[in-house]
Motif scaffolding. Structure first.
Motif, PDB file in Angstrom:
ATOM      1  N   SER A 170      50.752  23.444  24.582  1.00  0.00           N
ATOM      2  CA  SER A 170      49.141  23.744  24.105  1.00  0.00           C
ATOM      3  C   SER A 170      48.171  22.415  24.619  1.00  0.00           C
ATOM      4  CB  SER A 170      48.967  23.973  23.166  1.00  0.00           C
ATOM      5  OG  SER A 170      47.534  23.824  22.620  1.00  0.00           O
ATOM      6  N   HIS A 171      47.311  22.516  25.774  1.00  0.00           N
ATOM      7  CA  HIS A 171      47.008  21.546  25.609  1.00  0.00           C
ATOM      8  C   HIS A 171      45.792  21.144  24.114  1.00  0.00           C
ATOM      9  CE1 HIS A 171      46.118  22.087  29.854  1.00  0.00           C
ATOM     10  NE2 HIS A 171      45.205  23.423  29.620  1.00  0.00           N
ATOM     11  N   ARG A 172      45.934  21.430  23.344  1.00  0.00           N
ATOM     12  CA  ARG A 172      46.230  20.876  22.140  1.00  0.00           C
ATOM     13  C   ARG A 172      47.243  19.812  22.017  1.00  0.00           C
ATOM     14  NH1 ARG A 172      46.453  21.955  16.821  1.00  0.00           N
ATOM     15  NH2 ARG A 172      48.255  23.664  17.328  1.00  0.00           N
ATOM     16  N   ASP A 174      39.324  21.681  13.057  1.00  0.00           N
ATOM     17  CA  ASP A 174      38.257  22.188  13.423  1.00  0.00           C
ATOM     18  C   ASP A 174      38.599  22.895  14.418  1.00  0.00           C
ATOM     19  OD1 ASP A 174      36.572  20.931  12.112  1.00  0.00           O
ATOM     20  OD2 ASP A 174      37.928  18.968  13.179  1.00  0.00           O
ATOM     21  N   ALA A 198      38.804  16.261  19.295  1.00  0.00           N
ATOM     22  CA  ALA A 198      39.616  16.135  17.094  1.00  0.00           C
ATOM     23  C   ALA A 198      37.590  16.194  17.023  1.00  0.00           C
ATOM     24  CB  ALA A 198      40.021  15.426  17.035  1.00  0.00           C
ATOM     25  N   ILE A 228      45.628  16.019  20.722  1.00  0.00           N
ATOM     26  CA  ILE A 228      44.497  15.780  20.378  1.00  0.00           C
ATOM     27  C   ILE A 228      43.778  15.581  19.055  1.00  0.00           C
ATOM     28  CG2 ILE A 228      43.874  14.862  22.567  1.00  0.00           C
ATOM     29  CD1 ILE A 228      42.538  17.714  23.010  1.00  0.00           C
ATOM     30  N   GLU A 229      44.706  17.132  18.608  1.00  0.00           N
ATOM     31  CA  GLU A 229      43.380  17.562  16.997  1.00  0.00           C
ATOM     32  C   GLU A 229      45.341  18.320  17.177  1.00  0.00           C
ATOM     33  OE1 GLU A 229      40.311  20.435  16.520  1.00  0.00           O
ATOM     34  OE2 GLU A 229      42.531  21.141  16.435  1.00  0.00           O
ATOM     35  N   ILE A 232      48.497   9.174  11.278  1.00  0.00           N
ATOM     36  CA  ILE A 232      47.880   8.249  10.936  1.00  0.00           C
ATOM     37  C   ILE A 232      47.949   7.842   9.542  1.00  0.00           C
ATOM     38  CG2 ILE A 232      45.198   7.351  10.825  1.00  0.00           C
ATOM     39  CD1 ILE A 232      44.131   9.741  11.901  1.00  0.00           C
ATOM     40  N   ARG A 279      48.118  15.160  29.314  1.00  0.00           N
ATOM     41  CA  ARG A 279      48.417  13.888  29.486  1.00  0.00           C
ATOM     42  C   ARG A 279      49.841  13.071  28.494  1.00  0.00           C
ATOM     43  NH1 ARG A 279      44.070  15.997  26.163  1.00  0.00           N
ATOM     44  NH2 ARG A 279      42.212  14.694  26.199  1.00  0.00           N
ATOM     45  N   PRO A 288      43.470   5.434  19.950  1.00  0.00           N
ATOM     46  CA  PRO A 288      42.780   6.602  19.644  1.00  0.00           C
ATOM     47  C   PRO A 288      42.924   7.692  21.072  1.00  0.00           C
ATOM     48  CG  PRO A 288      41.774   3.959  20.090  1.00  0.00           C
ATOM     49  CD  PRO A 288      43.749   4.104  20.550  1.00  0.00           C
ATOM     50  N   ILE A 289      42.241   8.050  21.113  1.00  0.00           N
ATOM     51  CA  ILE A 289      42.591   9.952  21.363  1.00  0.00           C
ATOM     52  C   ILE A 289      42.293   9.429  22.519  1.00  0.00           C
ATOM     53  CG2 ILE A 289      41.766  11.963  21.667  1.00  0.00           C
ATOM     54  CD1 ILE A 289      41.691  12.223  18.425  1.00  0.00           C
ATOM     55  N   GLY A 290      42.940   9.789  23.991  1.00  0.00           N
ATOM     56  CA  GLY A 290      42.756   9.876  25.222  1.00  0.00           C
ATOM     57  C   GLY A 290      43.212   8.240  25.681  1.00  0.00           C
ATOM     58  N   SER A 294      41.089  24.598  23.237  1.00  0.00           N
ATOM     59  CA  SER A 294      42.095  23.256  22.997  1.00  0.00           C
ATOM     60  C   SER A 294      41.536  22.512  23.420  1.00  0.00           C
ATOM     61  CB  SER A 294      43.223  24.411  23.511  1.00  0.00           C
ATOM     62  OG  SER A 294      43.451  24.498  24.882  1.00  0.00           O
ATOM     63  N   GLU A 338      45.752   8.759  17.096  1.00  0.00           N
ATOM     64  CA  GLU A 338      44.758   9.274  15.725  1.00  0.00           C
ATOM     65  C   GLU A 338      44.322   9.833  15.916  1.00  0.00           C
ATOM     66  OE1 GLU A 338      41.260   6.818  17.262  1.00  0.00           O
ATOM     67  OE2 GLU A 338      42.090   7.009  15.002  1.00  0.00           O
ATOM     68  N   SER A 339      45.208  11.571  15.370  1.00  0.00           N
ATOM     69  CA  SER A 339      44.428  12.641  15.098  1.00  0.00           C
ATOM     70  C   SER A 339      45.836  12.631  13.759  1.00  0.00           C
ATOM     71  CB  SER A 339      44.742  13.746  15.541  1.00  0.00           C
ATOM     72  OG  SER A 339      44.318  15.082  15.065  1.00  0.00           O
ATOM     73  N   ARG A 385      33.150  19.624   6.802  1.00  0.00           N
ATOM     74  CA  ARG A 385      32.567  20.509   7.559  1.00  0.00           C
ATOM     75  C   ARG A 385      32.773  22.290   7.627  1.00  0.00           C
ATOM     76  NH1 ARG A 385      35.536  16.424   9.650  1.00  0.00           N
ATOM     77  NH2 ARG A 385      36.901  17.413  10.759  1.00  0.00           N
ATOM     78  N   ALA A 387      39.009   9.604  29.157  1.00  0.00           N
ATOM     79  CA  ALA A 387      38.456   9.048  28.080  1.00  0.00           C
ATOM     80  C   ALA A 387      39.798   8.180  28.510  1.00  0.00           C
ATOM     81  CB  ALA A 387      39.177   9.078  26.465  1.00  0.00           C
TER      82      ALA A 387
END
Lengths: 404, 403
Positions: A236-238, A150, B278, A312-313, A339, A243, A353-355, B274, A334-335, A188, B249
């Motif tokens: 990238s932060h993605r 997304d 998700a 995170i994605e 999974i 983290r 879990p994310i984060g 970014s 979990e992205s 979506r 989080a």
């Protein structure tokens, strides 16, 4: 190896191209790397009639050119179109000139009855090619191989809902890189579910040499016996480099004194500077190594003790498939497809879990303390990827889906 | 426009600011202007590179506000400038931009001093004469400063300035390290309008996002701070790397693991781009929209968190003191000094494990939280009262103008 029936057109030497793949660039990142694996498979199968059009170049350009006729669209045409877009927009008269300009740039691309966008990012250009082919002697089939989730999709698809719908409606077949991608398309982006086929990401079996692995190990560990935790991804932060730094800070007191390595990205990027800042302020400058994107990332993966994904994605990171192929245990947020991968080998406890960075820290710490378990999980993952997610398993299905 | 006109001998002050968003730097400017006299405000002309929601609040607080660039599109001169930059003609690009900006500012009275309120506004200096005195009020630490003024230009920028105001000691050290003369550096920290002793009587708007209710298993009836017996961990700011909102989080998940019923929330909107979580995945953090006054919500915090990675001296930490909230912060900028001596908890390094543990510690000890809040309140009252700092700030500008 099972061979699927292949359209006779594509075996016909001397004819025009049958399939045009459109890629956004030739960077050493997920979607371009997977396309390269697929094109190599086509070459191995002696399938002809394929050409590649790239919106931009990159370090893999020569690799592409070695396996398939490849052309990079003129960057001047694209840059010019962006400038004109800004000018017309700033004057309050947004024109569709850029599309026209890109169309001019596409004149040198031979028409083909099948056009495949190898990401949502290249779909607009692929549609122009398909439209052009359709106006001549045939009705071109437009396929979109979606490797995005997304966050990226929202950024690269047209902001106008009408334009977005129009673009997506023009696609005859979507290929989703994971179940999560398919859910995005249907739930979506309102794509008709019957148009979506899930073909998970796949890799060529990595085969790093012992010497390359030894060199990678030495570079990552500094010649010590400390375990190496590796995260592979663009800066990238993605992908979550911040983290990863936090994760390593939580492991600073671990008795095994693990070292962290982030592999991927460019040194001059803003996120790289932020990550260096984070390392300095977390007292981790001597514990975590940042390495820019490497051609032989497989050597680094094979030389690590454990692979994590703090993304995170991420639809289906190839690096975790490569880690699995190298029999490395993987811990991930979990992205996307990771999974499915960890569930398939019955290790959902490694999906965090994310984060939940402290949850990931606990999972990593547990694996660091138990090399036997780590090896067992690695072995299970290697068996799984070796049986299901190599190019020879997936490429025939992909080809059939593209050409059916 | 103010009704009062400046006397002839009073200097004309231009204050340059990057944008008028509801973030720390523009908010502080609004606060300072509100605290000086109407006569003094009539001497001030604000020049903002970009607009934003504070435009309507700032306009009655000064003689004029000029916004140089549109927010919703690129201006024609910006496109031309960008095009020249792309072609490797950066200097020509700057000339095009500066010419357009000068035209926009042509009707303004020439300044006797220019205050660069935040390094992001530095380009405005290029459109005033080289003989006009410049004051830089630096609100940035290294990463933000490097993004605002290229490293190779920083020494010249600090030499050009007659005075460099800094919001905290680490910012002062950075300025000195990057070429500012120590004699030019003046401490001018952030400040607050101390509220009345009564807490705000209502909470703010609904949380952000249509997926929030679905994402939060606790249900929609519990997502508003203020319910009796419920604990909240809250913070505020623009979500992203700098504010460290990704760490929320981690806090929330650890609290859940610890069987804590405390909720984690953030005022300032959801992470985007970014940094966005998700879609379709559980997000344990409640995100509240940015709002003009977040304190009706934030004053419900049992712990006020500042998980920032780089923050010179966040105004919200000072405001937390004004509202007697217990603050747990990562060590960045002026926060270690602000929260020293029992005025809050601040880490020795950027350690996530410490941060989460400190939040749990404060949640478990309301008495400690109360004492920290009281101490911070006294400190903020003594050192960060806008009624004291604003006149000194204005006087410093007048002083430079009269040199």
């Amino acid at each position: 190896m099972p061979h699927l029936p292949i359209d006779s057109l594509v075996k016909r030497a001397g004819a025009g191209p049958t399939v045009t793949f459109v890629g956004h660039d030739a960077s050493r990142t997920g979607a371009p790397v997977m396309l390269y694996s697929f094109l190599r498979w086509l070459q191995t199968e002696e399938i002809e009639g394929v050409q590649l059009v790239l919106l931009a170049g990159g370090p893999m350009l020569a690799d592409y050119q070695a396996v398939v006729p490849t052309q990079v669209l003129s960057s001047r045409v694209l840059t010019g179109s962006e400038v004109i877009a800004s000018v017309t927009s700033s004057l309050g008269h947004p024109l569709h000139m850029p599309q026209t300009l890109v169309g001019v740039g596409l004149r040198s691309v031979a028409a083909s009855p099948i056009v495949v966008a190898n990401t949502l990012a290249s779909l607009g250009t692929a549609k122009l090619l398909a439209d052009r082919a359709s106006t001549t002697t045939m009705t071109a089939r437009l396929v979109c191989h979606v490797h995005e989730l997304d966050g990226v999709a929202q950024r690269i698809l047209p902001a106008s809902l009408a334009n977005r719908s129009s673009l997506l409606d023009s696609v005859d077949r979507f290929i989703a890189a994971s179940e999560a991608v398919a859910a995005m398309l249907v739930d979506r982006l309102c794509v008709d579910a019957s148009k979506v086929t899930v073909i998970e990401e796949f890799i060529e079996r990595p085969n790093p040499t012992p010497a390359a692995m030894a060199a990678a190990r030495k570079r990552m560990s500094g010649g010590t016996n400390r375990p190496v935790i590796l995260n592979v991804g663009a800066m990238s932060h993605r992908k979550g480099p911040e983290r990863f730094v936090d994760l390593m800070s939580t492991l600073a007191d671990h008795p095994r004194l693990p070292l962290g390595v982030w592999l991927g990205g460019e040194r001059n990027s803003s996120v790289w500077a932020e990550t260096e800042h984070d390392l300095a302020n977390s007292n981790l400058a001597d514990t975590v190594l940042l390495l820019p994107t490497q051609e032989d990332s497989a050597s680094y993966i094979a030389a690590a003790d454990l692979v994590v994904s703090t993304a995170i994605e991420d639809p289906f990171p190839l690096s975790v498939l490569e880690a699995a192929a190298a029999a490395k245990a993987v811990v991930a947020f979990e992205s996307g497809g990771v999974i499915d991968m960890l569930s398939a080998v019955d290790h959902p406890e490694l999906i965090v879990p994310i984060g939940d960075t402290l949850g990931m820290s606990a999972a990593v710490a547990s694996l660091l303390e138990n090399s036997q378990r780590r090896e067992l999980i690695g072995s299970q993952l290697a068996d799984w990827v070796g049986a299901t997610h190599l190019v020879q398993h997936m490429a025939p299905v992909l080809w059939q889906t593209v050409t059916q | 426009m103010s009704a009062e006109l400046p006397r002839a001998q009073e200097p004309t002050i231009w204050i340059a600011v990057h944008d008028l968003s509801r973030t720390g730097v523009p908010v502080l400017l609004t606060r300072l202007l509100r605290a000086v006299s109407a006569t003094q405000r009539a001497q001030v002309h604000v020049v903002a590179i970009f607009g934003g929601p504070l435009l309507s609040e700032l306009t009655p607080l000064c003689a004029s506000v000029t916004v140089l660039e549109p927010m919703d599109r690129r201006s024609a001169h910006a496109v031309a400038s960008l095009g020249l930059l792309t072609l490797g003609m950066g200097r020509s690009g700057e000339l095009v931009r500066n010419t357009a900006w000068r035209a926009k500012l042509a009707r303004q009275k020439n300044p006797d001093v220019v205050l660069v309120h935040g390094a992001g506004a530095w380009p405005v200096v290029e459109v005033v004469g080289s003989d006009v005195p410049v004051v830089v009020h630096l609100h940035e630490l290294g990463t933000a400063l490097d993004r605002s003024i290229p490293v190779q230009n920083q020494a010249a920028a600090f030499q050009r300035a007659q005075q460099v105001m800094v919001v905290s000691e680490p910012v002062g050290q950075l300025a000195q390290h990057r070429g500012a003369d120590l004699k030019k550096i003046m401490m001018m920290p952030g400040c607050v309008q101390l509220p009345s002793s009564a807490p705000p009587d209502s909470v703010g708007p609904d949380p952000v996002g249509p997926d929030l209710v679905e994402a939060d298993p606790a249900g929609p009836d519990l997502v508003q701070p203020g319910a009796v017996g419920e604990q909240w961990v809250l913070g505020a700011g623009t979500p992203g790397w700098r504010k460290g909102t990704d760490r929320l989080a981690a806090v929330a998940h650890e609290l859940r693991r610890d069987q804590s019923a405390a909720r984690v929330g953030w005022v300032g909107g959801k992470p985007s781009g970014s940094d966005a979580t998700a879609i379709g995945r559980f997000d344990p953090v409640t995100w509240f929209e940015e709002q003009a006054d977040p304190w009706p919500l934030l004053s419900c915090a049992d712990v006020f968190v500042v998980p920032s990675r780089e923050d010179p001296l966040p105004l919200v930490a000072l405001e937390a003191g004004a509202y007697r909230r217990a603050v747990v912060a990562m060590p960045t900028g002026g926060l270690p000094q602000l929260l020293a001596d029992g005025r809050g908890l601040v880490g020795g390094t950027q350690s996530l494990r410490w941060f989460v543990g400190a939040v749990q510690q404060v949640l478990d000890s309301p008495a400690m939280a109360e004492e920290m809040g009281e101490r911070l309140h006294e400190y903020v009252q003594a050192h960060h009262d806008v009624a004291v700092l604003a006149p000194a700030w204005f006087q410093a500008l007048v002083h430079v103008a009269s040199r």
